[in-house]
Write a protein that holds these residues in place. Structure first.
Motif: not given
Length: 113
Positions: A22-29, A66-72, A75-78
């Motif tokens: 879980t990131a504190s920021i997940m936009y403009n990355i 498998t890597i996935s992400r939920d921008n809302a 979170t990035v999952l592996l």
């Protein structure tokens, strides 16, 4: 940016684990993903998003991870399936934003044979 990783543990060969970051920021990355470092070895890429939709995997994990992400949820999952003893390592979440690289604290994955 701050990263919080979780989900490591001990599993038998052939088993599965799911890591979460879980990131504190997940936009403009620039990119976000997972690296790992086994004892006595260099840190290596496991899987990453190199753009909002493009991914890159290490050859050793293709077809199993498998890597996935939920921008809302920022979170990035592996998802790691069919784990092997050679997958044993400390796994680190990694995020690059505006050219600045941030590492999570690492989570240990141990796969027993």
């Amino acid at each position: 940016v701050q990263l919080q990783a979780s989900g490591g543990g001990l599993v038998q060969a052939g088993g599965s684990l799911r890591l979460s970051c879980t990131a504190s920021i997940m936009y403009n990355i620039d990119r976000v993903g997972w690296y790992r470092q086994a004892p006595g070895k260099q840190r290596e890429l496991v899987a990453a998003f190199t753009s909002p939709t493009n991914t890159n995997y290490a050859d050793s994990v293709k077809g199993r991870f498998t890597i996935s992400r939920d921008n809302a949820k920022a979170t990035v999952l592996l998802q790691m399936n069919n784990l092997k003893p050679e997958d044993t390592a400390v796994y680190y979440c990694n995020l690059v934003r505006a050219g600045i690289t941030t590492w999570g604290q690492g989570t240990l994955v141990t796969v027993s044979s």
